[in-house]
Design a protein around this motif. Structure first.
Motif, PDB file in Angstrom:
ATOM      1  N   PHE A  34      52.751 -27.377 -13.945  1.00  0.00           N
ATOM      2  CA  PHE A  34      52.086 -28.460 -14.296  1.00  0.00           C
ATOM      3  C   PHE A  34      51.945 -28.724 -16.004  1.00  0.00           C
ATOM      4  O   PHE A  34      51.995 -29.724 -16.393  1.00  0.00           O
ATOM      5  CB  PHE A  34      50.705 -27.982 -13.808  1.00  0.00           C
ATOM      6  N   THR A  35      51.929 -27.523 -16.668  1.00  0.00           N
ATOM      7  CA  THR A  35      51.677 -27.826 -18.180  1.00  0.00           C
ATOM      8  C   THR A  35      52.871 -28.365 -18.854  1.00  0.00           C
ATOM      9  O   THR A  35      52.745 -29.098 -19.867  1.00  0.00           O
ATOM     10  CB  THR A  35      51.472 -26.249 -18.888  1.00  0.00           C
ATOM     11  N   LEU A  36      54.184 -28.326 -18.119  1.00  0.00           N
ATOM     12  CA  LEU A  36      55.288 -28.987 -18.682  1.00  0.00           C
ATOM     13  C   LEU A  36      55.113 -30.561 -18.890  1.00  0.00           C
ATOM     14  O   LEU A  36      55.484 -31.064 -19.849  1.00  0.00           O
ATOM     15  CB  LEU A  36      56.360 -28.643 -17.863  1.00  0.00           C
ATOM     16  N   ARG A  37      54.279 -31.144 -18.062  1.00  0.00           N
ATOM     17  CA  ARG A  37      53.901 -32.393 -18.166  1.00  0.00           C
ATOM     18  C   ARG A  37      53.139 -32.889 -19.306  1.00  0.00           C
ATOM     19  O   ARG A  37      53.007 -34.071 -19.768  1.00  0.00           O
ATOM     20  CB  ARG A  37      53.377 -33.068 -16.927  1.00  0.00           C
ATOM     21  N   TYR A  38      52.407 -31.859 -19.880  1.00  0.00           N
ATOM     22  CA  TYR A  38      51.484 -32.166 -21.231  1.00  0.00           C
ATOM     23  C   TYR A  38      51.975 -31.715 -22.568  1.00  0.00           C
ATOM     24  O   TYR A  38      51.492 -31.926 -23.357  1.00  0.00           O
ATOM     25  CB  TYR A  38      50.266 -31.465 -20.906  1.00  0.00           C
ATOM     26  N   LEU A  39      53.150 -30.952 -22.509  1.00  0.00           N
ATOM     27  CA  LEU A  39      53.650 -30.364 -23.742  1.00  0.00           C
ATOM     28  C   LEU A  39      55.058 -31.012 -24.223  1.00  0.00           C
ATOM     29  O   LEU A  39      55.824 -31.497 -23.360  1.00  0.00           O
ATOM     30  CB  LEU A  39      53.819 -28.819 -23.333  1.00  0.00           C
ATOM     31  N   ILE A 165      46.195 -19.512 -16.305  1.00  0.00           N
ATOM     32  CA  ILE A 165      45.065 -20.234 -15.935  1.00  0.00           C
ATOM     33  C   ILE A 165      44.417 -20.536 -17.304  1.00  0.00           C
ATOM     34  O   ILE A 165      44.043 -21.989 -17.453  1.00  0.00           O
ATOM     35  CB  ILE A 165      44.084 -19.560 -15.290  1.00  0.00           C
ATOM     36  N   LEU A 166      44.114 -19.713 -18.356  1.00  0.00           N
ATOM     37  CA  LEU A 166      43.637 -19.986 -19.639  1.00  0.00           C
ATOM     38  C   LEU A 166      44.551 -21.280 -20.370  1.00  0.00           C
ATOM     39  O   LEU A 166      44.001 -22.160 -20.799  1.00  0.00           O
ATOM     40  CB  LEU A 166      43.500 -18.948 -20.413  1.00  0.00           C
ATOM     41  N   THR A 167      45.789 -20.997 -20.179  1.00  0.00           N
ATOM     42  CA  THR A 167      46.840 -21.895 -20.850  1.00  0.00           C
ATOM     43  C   THR A 167      46.731 -23.372 -20.278  1.00  0.00           C
ATOM     44  O   THR A 167      46.345 -24.479 -20.992  1.00  0.00           O
ATOM     45  CB  THR A 167      48.058 -21.573 -20.678  1.00  0.00           C
ATOM     46  N   VAL A 168      46.482 -23.327 -19.023  1.00  0.00           N
ATOM     47  CA  VAL A 168      46.385 -24.571 -18.001  1.00  0.00           C
ATOM     48  C   VAL A 168      44.865 -25.217 -18.671  1.00  0.00           C
ATOM     49  O   VAL A 168      45.041 -26.548 -19.018  1.00  0.00           O
ATOM     50  CB  VAL A 168      46.402 -24.456 -16.763  1.00  0.00           C
ATOM     51  N   LEU A 173      42.237 -29.667 -21.600  1.00  0.00           N
ATOM     52  CA  LEU A 173      40.927 -30.129 -22.237  1.00  0.00           C
ATOM     53  C   LEU A 173      41.228 -30.181 -23.844  1.00  0.00           C
ATOM     54  O   LEU A 173      40.692 -31.222 -24.219  1.00  0.00           O
ATOM     55  CB  LEU A 173      39.839 -28.914 -22.176  1.00  0.00           C
ATOM     56  N   TYR A 174      42.363 -29.469 -24.570  1.00  0.00           N
ATOM     57  CA  TYR A 174      42.306 -29.480 -25.959  1.00  0.00           C
ATOM     58  C   TYR A 174      43.739 -29.311 -26.316  1.00  0.00           C
ATOM     59  O   TYR A 174      44.149 -28.447 -27.026  1.00  0.00           O
ATOM     60  CB  TYR A 174      41.472 -28.341 -26.683  1.00  0.00           C
ATOM     61  N   PRO A 175      44.565 -30.541 -25.980  1.00  0.00           N
ATOM     62  CA  PRO A 175      45.856 -30.480 -26.080  1.00  0.00           C
ATOM     63  C   PRO A 175      46.242 -30.608 -27.755  1.00  0.00           C
ATOM     64  O   PRO A 175      47.143 -30.171 -28.111  1.00  0.00           O
ATOM     65  CB  PRO A 175      46.583 -31.794 -25.620  1.00  0.00           C
ATOM     66  N   GLN A 176      45.404 -30.986 -28.529  1.00  0.00           N
ATOM     67  CA  GLN A 176      45.461 -31.006 -30.053  1.00  0.00           C
ATOM     68  C   GLN A 176      45.400 -29.691 -30.615  1.00  0.00           C
ATOM     69  O   GLN A 176      45.776 -29.436 -31.803  1.00  0.00           O
ATOM     70  CB  GLN A 176      44.340 -32.025 -30.581  1.00  0.00           C
ATOM     71  N   TRP A 177      44.923 -28.690 -29.905  1.00  0.00           N
ATOM     72  CA  TRP A 177      45.083 -27.342 -30.371  1.00  0.00           C
ATOM     73  C   TRP A 177      46.348 -26.614 -30.691  1.00  0.00           C
ATOM     74  O   TRP A 177      46.381 -25.827 -31.522  1.00  0.00           O
ATOM     75  CB  TRP A 177      44.332 -26.391 -29.529  1.00  0.00           C
ATOM     76  N   ILE A 356      62.698 -31.261  -9.684  1.00  0.00           N
ATOM     77  CA  ILE A 356      61.334 -30.893  -9.027  1.00  0.00           C
ATOM     78  C   ILE A 356      60.416 -30.086  -9.914  1.00  0.00           C
ATOM     79  O   ILE A 356      59.244 -30.403  -9.969  1.00  0.00           O
ATOM     80  CB  ILE A 356      61.680 -30.128  -7.725  1.00  0.00           C
ATOM     81  N   TYR A 357      61.049 -29.241 -10.877  1.00  0.00           N
ATOM     82  CA  TYR A 357      60.129 -28.359 -11.459  1.00  0.00           C
ATOM     83  C   TYR A 357      59.763 -29.015 -12.661  1.00  0.00           C
ATOM     84  O   TYR A 357      58.265 -28.926 -13.067  1.00  0.00           O
ATOM     85  CB  TYR A 357      60.898 -27.155 -11.856  1.00  0.00           C
ATOM     86  N   GLY A 358      60.620 -29.663 -13.331  1.00  0.00           N
ATOM     87  CA  GLY A 358      60.156 -30.423 -14.573  1.00  0.00           C
ATOM     88  C   GLY A 358      60.594 -31.806 -14.905  1.00  0.00           C
ATOM     89  O   GLY A 358      60.353 -32.305 -16.005  1.00  0.00           O
TER      90      GLY A 358
END
Length: 532
Positions: A34-39, A165-168, A173-177, A356-358
């Motif tokens: 899931f997080t790969l889509r945001y980074l 969970i904390l990473t997601v 919420l704060y991708p700019q961090w 499928i994964y990324g």
């Protein structure tokens, strides 16, 4: 403790570790996808290669040698001295963290702040996390030595899930961090890990269960450094063995993380390519972490307890020799078949898995070829884990020292080969160099095992010889799934993908059925020891 009891508890530890790791890692697998889509690839490269390398180097150099030395031999020892020795990992970790942190901040290339913000804070946080984790080292060794089956896995799994969970949450919420996200997640991970061990021992020590087991530590203060009246602060035999293992662990770290050191110090790949390589590397090593590592860690304890370090095979109890040889043979067969299965089916399903994964970020470019090569590397990892597990459990101090020279030559050769292969074939060169490295280590361990058992009637290395008919089924499955990939994967729609998956499922089922028919001794071992 009887050898059969040690075997029973060891297999329970390995199977429970593998099962619980699979369950918890499935959760983290989904969260990471899931997080790969945001980074960005660059941020992933800095976190997963540069900063994780800092953390793993500090932790490995500070504790690996202590673990090896303090887990050798019987649990009946002066645990006060052993615990005193283990606490030396903390000042050692502080030294390595400060020294390497300065190198990471001032000597290495600093990422572009507009792409990867807060790099300096990330270096400080990952170095600090290594020190925090070392505070739990006496608890970890005590738990591992006494074969606490689920504590280690539950502690690690809870810490990993908390981190993910904390990473997601922070990524959404704060991708700019930027690196603040991963710094906070890393600190949470090590804090949860250490607290799990502390809380467990607070509850366990002094309990009726501890009394029943005649546990050598009665109260929490005994897990802190303590002076022993009229005796030395540490066991000098353990301390000397630790020094021997330290010299070896320094070289082993270079071999284990060699490609990351080449990436970090020689800049052969940019941060984006490092990110893709690391994602593929982590995906490819799932089985190694799920299955091979629990087996290696658990059976290192088994072999170290059943056979006496430094004694030749004639001076050991022959019943114990026969049991150890039988277990080694079956473990070799088990990991060999797992490795062959991954190698054969991984070739045809690498691109589909990455897609499928990324998404297209991973399934295009070098990603699929990287994962195909890694599927072959898994086979080397499987065999090396078990052979080195036995070898390190039996080597005396002098043999460990001699092996250090072999590792020194191998480290230099590996780094040179990595550098040249990367210039020749990009990031795939790292995996090819790792295959060469593992091949040499396997050859050394096999030579040691052969020499060790040559004066007995036991021949555990026959575990590396699978049934010819099973090998034929592997070849046929590889050919069929290879053609299936060409015709049905991966840009022809989901119906074609489902056909490709169905073909692989049928070939896999045929392989498993053949395995049950031809490897009956192994199946009985797995059923009686890992499943029962």
């Amino acid at each position: 403790m009887a050898s059969q009891d040690v075997l029973s508890q060891t297999t329970r530890l390995a199977s429970s570790s593998a099962l619980l790791q699979v369950l918890f890692r499935l959760v983290t697998f989904g969260l990471n996808a899931f997080t790969l889509r945001y980074l960005s690839r660059e941020l992933i490269g800095v976190v997963n290669v540069r900063l994780t390398l800092l953390y793993s180097t500090v932790v490995f150099l500070a504790r690996e040698a202590f673990r090896r030395a303090c887990l050798s031999g019987s649990t009946k020892r002066n645990w006060t001295k052993t615990i005193n020795l283990l606490w030396l990992t903390v000042p050692l970790g502080v030294f390595w963290s400060i020294f390497l942190g300065l190198v990471w901040l001032h000597l290495l290339e600093v990422p572009d702040p507009s792409v990867v913000p807060h790099y300096q804070a990330g270096v400080v946080a990952f170095g600090l996390s290594a020190i925090i984790e070392l505070l739990g080292e006496p608890f970890w060794v005590l738990a591992q030595a006494h074969l606490f089956v689920r504590l280690k896995v539950i502690a690690e799994s809870l810490s990993v899930v908390s981190k993910c969970i904390l990473t997601v949450i922070l990524v959404v919420l704060y991708p700019q961090w930027g690196l603040y996200i991963f710094s906070l997640a890393q600190l949470l991970y090590v804090s949860v890990l250490v607290m799990c061990y502390v809380i467990y021992f607070v509850m366990f020590l002094g309990s009726p269960e501890a009394t029943k087991k005649s546990f050598p530590v009665a109260r929490m203060t005994a897990l802190l450094p303590n002076l022993v009246e009229d005796e030395t602060f540490v066991n000098w035999k353990e301390a000397r063995l630790t020094w021997s293992f330290f010299k070896q662990s320094f070289l082993k770290q270079i071999l284990t993380e060699g490609e990351r050191y080449v990436m970090t110090f020689l800049n052969v790949l940019n941060f984006g390519d490092q990110g893709v390589y690391d994602i593929v590397n982590n995906l490819g090593s799932l089985v190694a972490r799920f299955i091979f590592l629990p087996i290696e860690e658990s059976f290192y304890v088994f072999f170290a307890k059943v056979l006496e370090r430094g004694k030749n095979v004639k001076d050991q109890k022959q019943d114990d020799v026969a049991m150890a040889a039988n277990v080694l043979e079956l473990l070799l067969k088990l990991v060999l078949l797992i490795g062959l299965t991954i190698t054969v089916f991984g070739y045809a399903y690498s691109q589909l898995a990455l897609d499928i994964y990324g998404g297209s970020m991973l399934s295009t470019g070098t990603g699929p070829d990287l994962l195909r090569c890694y599927s072959l590397y898994v086979l080397f990892l499987a065999i090396n884990g078990v052979t080195e597990c036995f070898t390190f459990a039996l080597m005396c101090k002098e043999e460990v020292d001699r092996y250090n020279f072999v590792m020194l030559a191998l480290s230099f050769t590996f780094l040179c080969i990595s550098y040249f292969l990367t210039h020749w074939h990009g990031s795939i060169g790292f995996i090819l160099a790792n295959c060469f490295n593992m091949g040499i280590r396997i050859a050394h361990s096999i030579h040691y095992i052969y020499d060790y058992f040559k004066e007995s009637s036991c021949r555990p290395l026959t575990g590396l010889l699978p049934s010819p008919f099973l090998v034929l089924i592997y070849v046929i499955s590889g050919v069929i799934t290879g053609f299936s990939e060409v015709f049905f994967c991966c840009d022809k729609g989901w119906m074609a993908r489902l056909i490709h998956i169905s073909v692989g499922t049928l070939c896999f089922a045929a392989t498993i059925i053949t395995m049950f028919c031809t490897e009956t001794k192994l199946i009985h071992f797995v059923r009686s020891q890992f499943i029962s």
